[in-house]
Design a protein around this motif. Structure first.
Motif, PDB file in Angstrom:
ATOM      1  N   PHE A  96       0.914  -1.309   0.043  1.00 44.17           N
ATOM      2  CA  PHE A  96       0.161  -0.155  -0.006  1.00 44.17           C
ATOM      3  C   PHE A  96       0.907   1.265  -0.002  1.00 44.17           C
ATOM      4  N   TYR A  97       2.004   1.126   1.059  1.00 46.59           N
ATOM      5  CA  TYR A  97       2.767   2.376   0.964  1.00 46.59           C
ATOM      6  C   TYR A  97       3.528   2.594  -0.647  1.00 46.59           C
ATOM      7  N   LEU A 100       1.057   4.066  -2.983  1.00 47.96           N
ATOM      8  CA  LEU A 100       0.978   5.578  -2.762  1.00 47.96           C
ATOM      9  C   LEU A 100       2.101   6.404  -3.328  1.00 47.96           C
ATOM     10  N   SER A 101       3.130   5.898  -3.053  1.00 45.77           N
ATOM     11  CA  SER A 101       4.512   6.711  -3.417  1.00 45.77           C
ATOM     12  C   SER A 101       4.561   6.684  -4.823  1.00 45.77           C
ATOM     13  N   VAL A 103       1.790   6.639  -6.845  1.00 42.81           N
ATOM     14  CA  VAL A 103       0.684   7.525  -7.106  1.00 42.81           C
ATOM     15  C   VAL A 103       1.328   9.067  -6.929  1.00 42.81           C
ATOM     16  N   THR A 123       1.601   0.331 -10.374  1.00 45.40           N
ATOM     17  CA  THR A 123       0.807   0.698  -9.024  1.00 45.40           C
ATOM     18  C   THR A 123      -0.543  -0.372  -8.945  1.00 45.40           C
ATOM     19  N   TYR A 198      -8.880   4.796  -8.415  1.00 45.58           N
ATOM     20  CA  TYR A 198      -7.596   4.863  -9.136  1.00 45.58           C
ATOM     21  C   TYR A 198      -7.574   5.140 -10.700  1.00 45.58           C
TER      22      TYR A 198
END
Length: 216
Positions: A96-97, A100-101, A103, A123, A198
């Motif tokens: 998940f991290y 997000l990075s 994105v 992603t 997304y």
């Protein structure tokens, strides 16, 4: 080599796709879980390296990946399946991290580079893998969380849960694997919403920039 340096997102994407094609051969094979865990460590390393090129913090991803590697190695050395919920929870958090990075990396400018297009695919796969590990965690904590048309009483394999995750995230349908408990259905609903947002907010933005650059 120069191409991989220019497009690190492509390396991450190809590694993930290789894992998805490799894992079905490993399930049920003697020693397959060991190879499965080793390849998982490779994916963690590639994703951590990718995070370094994004606005995300590499030390955060590394601090999550470190305990995951320790747990996976412990499972391989001492055959400790009781550690699976812990490693799955941390792997979900890591992916998940990393997602997000990526994105943040794609949203930090108003152009769509080739690497950002690869990042969009990577992603999506990271999100699908993250939810897969959430499903693995749920199944470990509460057996019978997921059902299937084939061998409905058996626990679902990683490949089956990964298939479910991709089906939910892409909103293409659930297929033959279904969530049965309220918690699993709640997480499945969240994944469908995440996939929809997304595609609508990130992917459509990149497509718009790509079309704009082609007209210029």
């Amino acid at each position: 080599m120069h191409s991989t340096k220019r497009h690190p997102s492509a390396v991450l994407l190809m590694t993930q796709l290789a894992g998805m094609l490799l894992y079905p051969f490993l399930e049920g094979m003697r020693g397959g879980q060991t190879i499965f865990n080793l390849f998982g460590i490779v994916v963690l390393a590639v994703a951590t390296r990718m995070v370094r090129r994004t606005p995300g913090h590499a030390w955060i991803s590394a601090s999550i990946a470190g305990p995951v590697v320790v747990l996976l190695c412990w499972q391989m050395l001492y055959d400790a399946p009781y550690l699976l919920p812990w490693s799955s929870a941390l792997e979900a958090l890591f992916y998940f991290y990393a997602a997000l990075s990526l994105v943040a990396y794609m949203m930090e400018d108003r152009e769509a580079t080739t690497d950002e297009l690869f990042a969009a695919c990577a992603t999506f796969t990271l999100l699908a893998w993250a939810f897969t590990h959430v499903f693995v965690l749920l199944q470990a904590l509460q057996p019978g969380t997921f059902g299937s048309a084939i061998n409905p009483a058996d626990p679902r394999t990683w490949t089956e849960l990964n298939y479910l995750s991709f089906a939910l995230l892409s909103s293409t349908g659930i297929g033959d694997v279904i969530p049965l408990t309220p918690h699993a259905r709640a997480i499945a609903s969240v994944e469908m919403l995440v996939g929809l947002m997304y595609l609508a907010a990130v992917v459509s933005r990149l497509i718009g920039f790509t079309l704009q650059s082609n007209k210029s």
